[in-house]
Design a protein around this motif. Structure first.
Motif, PDB file in Angstrom:
ATOM      1  N   TYR A 421     -13.110 -15.672  -1.802  1.00  0.00           N
ATOM      2  CA  TYR A 421     -13.853 -16.920  -1.870  1.00  0.00           C
ATOM      3  C   TYR A 421     -14.361 -17.137  -3.299  1.00  0.00           C
ATOM      4  O   TYR A 421     -14.333 -16.222  -4.132  1.00  0.00           O
ATOM      5  CB  TYR A 421     -15.059 -16.891  -0.924  1.00  0.00           C
ATOM      6  N   ARG A 422     -14.845 -18.331  -3.544  1.00  0.00           N
ATOM      7  CA  ARG A 422     -15.360 -18.696  -4.863  1.00  0.00           C
ATOM      8  C   ARG A 422     -16.471 -17.743  -5.317  1.00  0.00           C
ATOM      9  O   ARG A 422     -16.600 -17.443  -6.507  1.00  0.00           O
ATOM     10  CB  ARG A 422     -15.877 -20.137  -4.812  1.00  0.00           C
ATOM     11  N   ASP A 423     -17.270 -17.242  -4.373  1.00  0.00           N
ATOM     12  CA  ASP A 423     -18.381 -16.351  -4.742  1.00  0.00           C
ATOM     13  C   ASP A 423     -17.962 -14.890  -4.833  1.00  0.00           C
ATOM     14  O   ASP A 423     -18.807 -14.013  -5.029  1.00  0.00           O
ATOM     15  CB  ASP A 423     -19.538 -16.508  -3.755  1.00  0.00           C
ATOM     16  N   GLY A 424     -16.688 -14.600  -4.660  1.00  0.00           N
ATOM     17  CA  GLY A 424     -16.189 -13.240  -4.816  1.00  0.00           C
ATOM     18  C   GLY A 424     -16.034 -12.462  -3.537  1.00  0.00           C
ATOM     19  O   GLY A 424     -15.427 -11.393  -3.527  1.00  0.00           O
ATOM     20  N   ARG A 425     -16.579 -12.960  -2.417  1.00  0.00           N
ATOM     21  CA  ARG A 425     -16.413 -12.260  -1.150  1.00  0.00           C
ATOM     22  C   ARG A 425     -14.950 -12.286  -0.712  1.00  0.00           C
ATOM     23  O   ARG A 425     -14.203 -13.212  -1.035  1.00  0.00           O
ATOM     24  CB  ARG A 425     -17.282 -12.903  -0.064  1.00  0.00           C
ATOM     25  N   LEU A 426     -14.572 -11.271   0.053  1.00  0.00           N
ATOM     26  CA  LEU A 426     -13.217 -11.212   0.586  1.00  0.00           C
ATOM     27  C   LEU A 426     -13.214 -11.747   2.012  1.00  0.00           C
ATOM     28  O   LEU A 426     -14.085 -11.394   2.805  1.00  0.00           O
ATOM     29  CB  LEU A 426     -12.694  -9.771   0.572  1.00  0.00           C
ATOM     30  N   PRO A 427     -12.258 -12.575   2.369  1.00  0.00           N
ATOM     31  CA  PRO A 427     -12.232 -13.150   3.722  1.00  0.00           C
ATOM     32  C   PRO A 427     -11.754 -12.123   4.744  1.00  0.00           C
ATOM     33  O   PRO A 427     -11.044 -11.170   4.413  1.00  0.00           O
ATOM     34  CB  PRO A 427     -11.235 -14.296   3.596  1.00  0.00           C
ATOM     35  N   PRO A 428     -12.107 -12.320   6.000  1.00  0.00           N
ATOM     36  CA  PRO A 428     -11.600 -11.438   7.057  1.00  0.00           C
ATOM     37  C   PRO A 428     -10.133 -11.737   7.349  1.00  0.00           C
ATOM     38  O   PRO A 428      -9.555 -12.702   6.843  1.00  0.00           O
ATOM     39  CB  PRO A 428     -12.492 -11.771   8.256  1.00  0.00           C
ATOM     40  N   PHE A 429      -9.555 -10.912   8.207  1.00  0.00           N
ATOM     41  CA  PHE A 429      -8.167 -11.105   8.642  1.00  0.00           C
ATOM     42  C   PHE A 429      -8.155 -11.688  10.053  1.00  0.00           C
ATOM     43  O   PHE A 429      -9.103 -11.483  10.809  1.00  0.00           O
ATOM     44  CB  PHE A 429      -7.425  -9.762   8.617  1.00  0.00           C
ATOM     45  N   PRO A 430      -7.052 -12.360  10.409  1.00  0.00           N
ATOM     46  CA  PRO A 430      -5.874 -12.655   9.589  1.00  0.00           C
ATOM     47  C   PRO A 430      -6.173 -13.676   8.504  1.00  0.00           C
ATOM     48  O   PRO A 430      -7.141 -14.433   8.586  1.00  0.00           O
ATOM     49  CB  PRO A 430      -4.864 -13.190  10.599  1.00  0.00           C
ATOM     50  N   ARG A 431      -5.318 -13.651   7.487  1.00  0.00           N
ATOM     51  CA  ARG A 431      -5.448 -14.573   6.367  1.00  0.00           C
ATOM     52  C   ARG A 431      -4.193 -15.430   6.257  1.00  0.00           C
ATOM     53  O   ARG A 431      -3.103 -15.009   6.624  1.00  0.00           O
ATOM     54  CB  ARG A 431      -5.627 -13.812   5.049  1.00  0.00           C
ATOM     55  N   ALA A 432      -4.387 -16.625   5.707  1.00  0.00           N
ATOM     56  CA  ALA A 432      -3.259 -17.495   5.354  1.00  0.00           C
ATOM     57  C   ALA A 432      -3.438 -17.880   3.894  1.00  0.00           C
ATOM     58  O   ALA A 432      -4.561 -18.155   3.463  1.00  0.00           O
ATOM     59  CB  ALA A 432      -3.235 -18.731   6.235  1.00  0.00           C
ATOM     60  N   THR A 433      -2.361 -17.874   3.120  1.00  0.00           N
ATOM     61  CA  THR A 433      -2.442 -18.308   1.729  1.00  0.00           C
ATOM     62  C   THR A 433      -1.635 -19.585   1.545  1.00  0.00           C
ATOM     63  O   THR A 433      -0.656 -19.836   2.251  1.00  0.00           O
ATOM     64  CB  THR A 433      -1.946 -17.215   0.764  1.00  0.00           C
ATOM     65  N   VAL A 498     -10.707 -20.628   1.754  1.00  0.00           N
ATOM     66  CA  VAL A 498     -10.969 -19.593   0.749  1.00  0.00           C
ATOM     67  C   VAL A 498     -10.795 -20.323  -0.578  1.00  0.00           C
ATOM     68  O   VAL A 498      -9.685 -20.546  -1.051  1.00  0.00           O
ATOM     69  CB  VAL A 498      -9.999 -18.413   0.899  1.00  0.00           C
ATOM     70  N   ASP A 499     -11.927 -20.705  -1.184  1.00  0.00           N
ATOM     71  CA  ASP A 499     -11.968 -21.859  -2.076  1.00  0.00           C
ATOM     72  C   ASP A 499     -11.886 -21.554  -3.566  1.00  0.00           C
ATOM     73  O   ASP A 499     -12.380 -22.319  -4.395  1.00  0.00           O
ATOM     74  CB  ASP A 499     -13.229 -22.678  -1.798  1.00  0.00           C
ATOM     75  N   THR A 500     -11.269 -20.461  -3.970  1.00  0.00           N
ATOM     76  CA  THR A 500     -11.111 -20.202  -5.398  1.00  0.00           C
ATOM     77  C   THR A 500      -9.999 -21.060  -5.976  1.00  0.00           C
ATOM     78  O   THR A 500      -9.046 -21.429  -5.290  1.00  0.00           O
ATOM     79  CB  THR A 500     -10.763 -18.721  -5.655  1.00  0.00           C
ATOM     80  N   LEU A 501     -10.116 -21.321  -7.277  1.00  0.00           N
ATOM     81  CA  LEU A 501      -9.060 -22.003  -8.025  1.00  0.00           C
ATOM     82  C   LEU A 501      -8.131 -20.935  -8.591  1.00  0.00           C
ATOM     83  O   LEU A 501      -8.561 -20.049  -9.337  1.00  0.00           O
ATOM     84  CB  LEU A 501      -9.660 -22.838  -9.155  1.00  0.00           C
ATOM     85  N   SER A 502      -6.866 -21.022  -8.229  1.00  0.00           N
ATOM     86  CA  SER A 502      -5.918 -19.975  -8.593  1.00  0.00           C
ATOM     87  C   SER A 502      -4.575 -20.571  -8.983  1.00  0.00           C
ATOM     88  O   SER A 502      -4.307 -21.758  -8.790  1.00  0.00           O
ATOM     89  CB  SER A 502      -5.715 -19.009  -7.410  1.00  0.00           C
ATOM     90  N   SER A 503      -3.710 -19.714  -9.487  1.00  0.00           N
ATOM     91  CA  SER A 503      -2.357 -20.123  -9.867  1.00  0.00           C
ATOM     92  C   SER A 503      -1.500 -20.483  -8.669  1.00  0.00           C
ATOM     93  O   SER A 503      -0.446 -21.116  -8.823  1.00  0.00           O
ATOM     94  CB  SER A 503      -1.680 -18.982 -10.635  1.00  0.00           C
ATOM     95  N   ASN A 504      -1.927 -20.091  -7.474  1.00  0.00           N
ATOM     96  CA  ASN A 504      -1.138 -20.375  -6.267  1.00  0.00           C
ATOM     97  C   ASN A 504      -0.831 -21.855  -6.107  1.00  0.00           C
ATOM     98  O   ASN A 504       0.186 -22.223  -5.514  1.00  0.00           O
ATOM     99  CB  ASN A 504      -1.871 -19.873  -5.022  1.00  0.00           C
ATOM    100  N   ILE A 505      -1.691 -22.718  -6.643  1.00  0.00           N
ATOM    101  CA  ILE A 505      -1.454 -24.152  -6.497  1.00  0.00           C
ATOM    102  C   ILE A 505      -0.160 -24.570  -7.193  1.00  0.00           C
ATOM    103  O   ILE A 505       0.448 -25.583  -6.831  1.00  0.00           O
ATOM    104  CB  ILE A 505      -2.641 -24.989  -7.018  1.00  0.00           C
TER     105      ILE A 505
END
Length: 685
Positions: A421-433, A498-505
């Motif tokens: 997440y934007r604040d650095g926390r890791l999301p629980p599973f399952p995850r989707a990217t 999971v609101d970080t800005l990343s290269s994935n976009i």
């Protein structure tokens, strides 16, 4: 002993990592030695003359499969004019051959005791990588008058290393030795053969590689020449690009992995840890290199189809229709101490398989392969809908079922803290990217074309297109971060972004799932100051909680990813932005002698003035090697179009003229030309 001064010699399934003297002194956790099929067959190979270690004057890695070491007695800090010089010439091809030449420059005869210490720990490369070495079998040694046999046995798992010499040698349990008298200006030489074997019942031996013999070494040289001759020629005024392209072709040749089940070769992922077949890495490398080396794509598709998941296996994270992540051949895989036999814990390899199949047909017109792989393609599409949708909401999710040794993150950013997440926390599973949803969209659009044109199933094609349109609409509604105007890197099981800005976009652009009205904002982020360093797009935006310019997936720059981002920008018409990224990555390659590393630091270009290499990056690495090829395609706008090759060049300022000759495809071989504007300042060479 650091890896920076290591010499690496490789030939597909086999590689040697040694010091600049040619010596091998492996510790249990260092990837130095002679490796074949994930096993270290030599862990010690140390040359001494009269009990003294040797100093390297220089070495020459002549080709990827051979090297020559020029040595003298003594140490570099106390060097005086040597009366003796030693040349070690080593060729790798399955196993290796070492030709040892000793020259006497003295005015009087010399008596020499020449010795090579030889040993093998038969370490599993997987254990070396994880810094765990706990051998459960038996090491043994068999000394014969004409050879030394080193072996390891654990149940039915048996590996041996056999050392022989063309000149008479004294073999013992720790190596081999020669007593040599040399007259003034006389030289002496011997050829030492090291073979890797798998003993099989009945006293027979399966020799893993014999290509290091002289005639086979010539065959390797001929094979490389033929490989280079078949690839398109790139002529350009930017010397860095010309050198990088040539280096990429040679490294791709070196990384060719020869499977046992299908003729041909596919790209292994990278040296030293990943000299084996992968799903994601091999597919993405094939997409990058398709206009230049199309035959690898055919082999990759057929091998991955043959090993496609067929059952439910929690240990291997296997499902019916799922494309493998990684295949291993060593001891730990044989005894199921790790699941890579093969392991299926990849969330993106399956849609990428469908994308490559369609792209391959568009380039080559190989309809027969599309029809041959119809069953496997339909199974892959079923996996996307039935087994990957863990939350039942139409997205692809992942959660490992093997909680001991399976991968936590099964997207390409597979380190433990890469999705946050934007604040650095890791999301629980399952995850989707986000990028995987783009791949699923692209896979369905492409599979619809295959179904309509080649599988004679227009109803299925219509269904796939409807599903793709629904996915695109829903994705753009639920993944768009309103207060930042970008797509979230992921989604958690509660439906939160999971609101970080990343290269994935950037991956979303080349997949085509981005709506036209949002594409400009995505492009703006990709070349904006938070993501773009001047060398390339960072994996995580500057200012995010977990941003680290030398964090593996949290701020470094990956050349492979940048090549796909540039390709996606061109798809949406952002030619200037694509050229900016291509310019940065190619310029960076000049600092690595044309061989782009796996990753390098995300520091701003104005701060460091040169790209800072990530300390444990693989080199060479397949999808980094493929990056310049996709960037050339992108800059020239080379795309298959209705059975022909379309060319729409948009070059970076400063590139000058470029021509790509003999581009292979269904059209035969054609050429592409372009001219950009030169600038006064020079690119770093």
């Amino acid at each position: 002993m650091g890896q920076s001064n290591m010499v690496r010699i490789l030939d597909g399934n086999t590689f040697v990592v040694c010091e600049d003297t040619g010596d091998i002194e492996a510790t249990p956790t260092e990837p130095t030695g002679l490796f074949h099929s994930d096993t270290r067959f030599l862990s010690t190979w140390v040359l001494t003359v009269n009990g003294e270690r040797l100093n390297a004057l220089s070495y020459d890695d002549l080709q990827y499969y051979e090297a020559r070491f020029f040595l003298v007695p003594g140490t570099a800090t106390h060097y005086t004019d040597a009366k003796l010089s030693i040349i070690r010439e080593r060729a790798v091809g399955g196993s290796f051959r070492e030709e040892l030449t000793v020259l006497n420059h003295d005015e009087k005869p010399v008596e020499l005791e020449i010795r090579i210490e030889a040993a093998s720990d038969f370490a599993d490369l997987f254990q070396v990588k994880d810094e765990i070495l706990n051998k459960k079998g038996e090491l043994y040694t068999d000394v014969q008058p004409d050879r030394l046999r080193l072996g390891y046995r654990r149940g039915n798992f048996n590996r041996e290393t056999v050392v022989t010499s063309s000149e008479a040698a004294r073999f013992d349990a720790r190596g081999l030795a020669y007593s040599v008298r040399l007259e003034p200006n006389e030289q002496w030489n011997t050829q030492i053969e090291v073979h890797t074997l798998i003993p099989v019942p009945g006293g027979r031996e399966l020799r893993l590689g014999v290509r290091a013999h002289t005639t086979e070494r010539l065959a390797l040289e001929h094979d490389l020449q033929q490989w280079l001759a078949q690839a398109p020629k790139v002529n350009c005024e930017w010397e860095t690009l010309a050198r990088t392209y040539q280096r990429s072709l040679v490294d791709l040749a070196a990384l060719r992995f020869v499977p046992t089940s299908v003729p041909g070769s596919l790209p292994a992922a990278g040296l030293p840890w990943f000299m084996t077949m992968f799903g994601r890495d091999s597919i993405l490398t094939c997409l990058q290199t398709l206009p230049f080396t199309p035959d690898m794509s055919r082999t990759t598709l057929r091998v991955l189809a043959a090993l496609q998941g067929s059952r439910f296996d929690d240990f291997r994270d296997e499902d019916p229709g799922r494309i493998l992540h990684e295949m291993r051949y060593g001891e730990t895989a044989a005894f199921e101490e790790q699941p890579h036999s093969p392991y299926y814990g990849s969330v993106d390899a399956t849609p990428l398989f469908l994308i490559l199949l369609d792209e391959y047909e568009q380039w080559t017109g190989d309809v027969a392969l599309v029809k041959e792989l119809e069953r496997e393609s339909r199974a892959a599409l079923r996996w996307i809908d039935e087994y990957a949708d863990l939350m039942g909401n139409g997205y692809i999710w992942y959660e490992r079922r093997n909680t001991d040794t399976g991968l936590e993150n099964q997207c390409w950013k597979d380190s433990w803290d890469s999705i946050s997440y934007r604040d650095g926390r890791l999301p629980p599973f399952p995850r989707a990217t986000c990028e995987v949803q783009g791949y699923a969209y692209d896979a369905k659009i492409r599979a619809a074309r295959l179904a309509r044109r080649f599988w004679d199933d227009p109803a299925y094609a219509d269904q796939l297109e409807r599903e793709a349109a629904e996915l695109k609409e829903r994705f753009n509604r639920e993944w768009w971060v309103e207060d930042g105007e970008y797509y979230a890197i992921g989604m958690d099981p509660d439906g939160r972004q999971v609101d970080t800005l990343s290269s994935n976009i950037g991956h979303l652009l080349w997949s085509g799932i981005v709506t036209e009205e949002r594409a400009a904002k995505v492009a703006e982020h990709l070349v904006g100051p938070r993501l773009f360093s001047g060398w390339g797009v960072r994996t995580l935006a500057e200012g995010e909680a977990r941003y680290n310019p030398i964090g593996y997936h949290n701020g470094t720059i990956w050349p492979f990813e940048n090549s796909f981002i540039a390709w996606g920008l061109r798809r949406y018409g952002f030619a200037e932005e694509a050229a900016l990224i291509a310019d940065g990555i190619i310029a960076a390659s000049g600092y690595f002698d044309g061989r782009l590393p796996e990753a390098f630091g995300g520091y701003h270009r104005d701060l460091t003035k040169f790209p800072v290499e990530y300390p444990t990056a693989c080199s060479p690495q397949a999808w980094s090697t493929g990056a310049p090829l996709l960037l050339i395609r992108t800059m020239l706008g080379i795309e298959p179009h209705e059975g022909h090759l379309a060319v729409d060049p948009r070059l970076p300022v400063g590139m000058g003229r470029i021509e790509v000759l003999d581009i292979p495809g269904r059209w035969g071989r054609v050429d592409a030309f372009a001219r950009g504007r030169l600038r006064l300042e020079h690119h770093p060479e």
